[in-house]
Motif scaffolding. Structure first.
Motif, mmCIF file in Angstrom:
data_model
loop_
_atom_site.group_PDB
_atom_site.id
_atom_site.type_symbol
_atom_site.label_atom_id
_atom_site.label_comp_id
_atom_site.label_asym_id
_atom_site.label_seq_id
_atom_site.Cartn_x
_atom_site.Cartn_y
_atom_site.Cartn_z
ATOM 1 N N LYS A 1 29.712 38.698 27.735
ATOM 2 C CA LYS A 1 30.847 39.619 27.633
ATOM 3 C C LYS A 1 31.011 40.482 28.885
ATOM 4 N N PRO A 2 29.945 41.055 29.461
ATOM 5 C CA PRO A 2 30.129 41.781 30.722
ATOM 6 C C PRO A 2 30.631 40.885 31.858
ATOM 7 N N THR A 3 30.222 39.617 31.843
ATOM 8 C CA THR A 3 30.700 38.690 32.869
ATOM 9 C C THR A 3 32.192 38.432 32.706
ATOM 10 N N ILE A 4 32.641 38.252 31.479
ATOM 11 C CA ILE A 4 34.078 38.057 31.228
ATOM 12 C C ILE A 4 34.851 39.284 31.691
ATOM 13 N N ALA A 5 34.361 40.478 31.347
ATOM 14 C CA ALA A 5 35.036 41.713 31.755
ATOM 15 C C ALA A 5 35.061 41.842 33.284
ATOM 16 N N SER A 6 33.986 41.444 33.933
ATOM 17 C CA SER A 6 33.928 41.506 35.398
ATOM 18 C C SER A 6 34.915 40.545 36.038
ATOM 19 N N ILE A 7 35.031 39.355 35.478
ATOM 20 C CA ILE A 7 35.963 38.371 36.022
ATOM 21 C C ILE A 7 37.400 38.853 35.868
ATOM 22 N N VAL A 8 37.735 39.382 34.682
ATOM 23 C CA VAL A 8 39.090 39.913 34.465
ATOM 24 C C VAL A 8 39.376 41.042 35.453
ATOM 25 N N MET A 9 38.435 41.972 35.583
ATOM 26 C CA MET A 9 38.597 43.081 36.509
ATOM 27 C C MET A 9 38.743 42.572 37.945
ATOM 28 N N ILE B 1 42.477 51.977 43.147
ATOM 29 C CA ILE B 1 41.836 50.752 42.657
ATOM 30 C C ILE B 1 40.584 51.039 41.825
ATOM 31 N N ILE B 2 39.762 51.992 42.232
ATOM 32 C CA ILE B 2 38.508 52.248 41.512
ATOM 33 C C ILE B 2 38.760 52.705 40.073
ATOM 34 N N PRO B 3 39.625 53.692 39.836
ATOM 35 C CA PRO B 3 39.881 54.051 38.431
ATOM 36 C C PRO B 3 40.527 52.918 37.628
ATOM 37 N N ILE B 4 41.420 52.154 38.258
ATOM 38 C CA ILE B 4 42.041 51.021 37.560
ATOM 39 C C ILE B 4 40.973 49.999 37.192
ATOM 40 N N GLY B 5 40.083 49.687 38.124
ATOM 41 C CA GLY B 5 39.020 48.718 37.864
ATOM 42 C C GLY B 5 38.081 49.173 36.757
ATOM 43 N N ALA B 6 37.675 50.432 36.801
ATOM 44 C CA ALA B 6 36.768 50.955 35.773
ATOM 45 C C ALA B 6 37.440 50.942 34.404
ATOM 46 N N ALA B 7 38.689 51.398 34.352
ATOM 47 C CA ALA B 7 39.404 51.430 33.077
ATOM 48 C C ALA B 7 39.615 50.018 32.535
ATOM 49 N N LEU B 8 39.974 49.099 33.399
ATOM 50 C CA LEU B 8 40.202 47.718 32.973
ATOM 51 C C LEU B 8 38.915 47.072 32.476
ATOM 52 N N TYR B 9 37.819 47.334 33.160
ATOM 53 C CA TYR B 9 36.518 46.796 32.738
ATOM 54 C C TYR B 9 36.161 47.308 31.343
ATOM 55 N N LEU B 10 36.268 48.622 31.144
ATOM 56 C CA LEU B 10 35.948 49.207 29.840
ATOM 57 C C LEU B 10 36.893 48.710 28.755
#
Length: 144
Positions: free
Chosen positions: A79-87, A102-111
């Motif tokens: 699941k973390p790998t899937i979230a990382s790939i999407v991000m 980009i950093i806040p967008i990436g963190a929010a998208l990952y979560l």
């Protein structure tokens, strides 16, 4: 991830192995850096670091399995790998934006991705809800 396994090794009194593994990986990192950096420049450093972290993780995980500690399953990484790939895909598409965006967008998208695919346990969900409640309570006090 290797830091968690390193801490676990220290907790189960395997400091000698942890130090030897870290030292060996450090030596390999130095040698790879001396070979790769002159050819490709400093842009290769992040790739070397990712490879080093992954190598240390594999070495520590293999050792834990060898001494019959099965605390970790590869399925935990799915699941973390899937979230990382999407991000990663979204961040590559948005690559022209500044880091402050980009950093806040990436963190929010990952979560958000982890939450959507049920990558959090009950404790993590409660922790996130509590944090969001405290943040929203702080903002409402600022308005008063």
């Amino acid at each position: 991830m290797d830091w968690v396994l390193y801490s676990f090794l220290l907790a189960i009194d395997r400091q000698v192995f942890a130090m030897k593994a870290s030292g060996a990986i450090a030596l390999v990192t130095l040698l790879v850096g001396l070979i790769v950096i002159p050819q490709s420049g400093f842009v290769s450093l992040p790739y070397i670091q990712i490879g080093v972290e992954f190598s240390l993780f594999v070495v520590q995980l293999s050792y834990l399995k060898k001494i019959e500690y099965t605390i970790f399953s590869v399925s935990y990484l799915l699941k973390p790998t899937i979230a990382s790939i999407v991000m990663g895909i979204v961040l590559v598409v948005l690559g022209k934006l500044t880091l402050f965006v980009i950093i806040p967008i990436g963190a929010a998208l990952y979560l958000l991705t982890l939450y959507t695919i049920k990558g959090f346990g009950e404790q993590e969900v409660e922790l996130i809800k509590g944090t969001l409640l405290r943040l929203s309570a702080g903002k409402s006090r600022d308005r008063d």
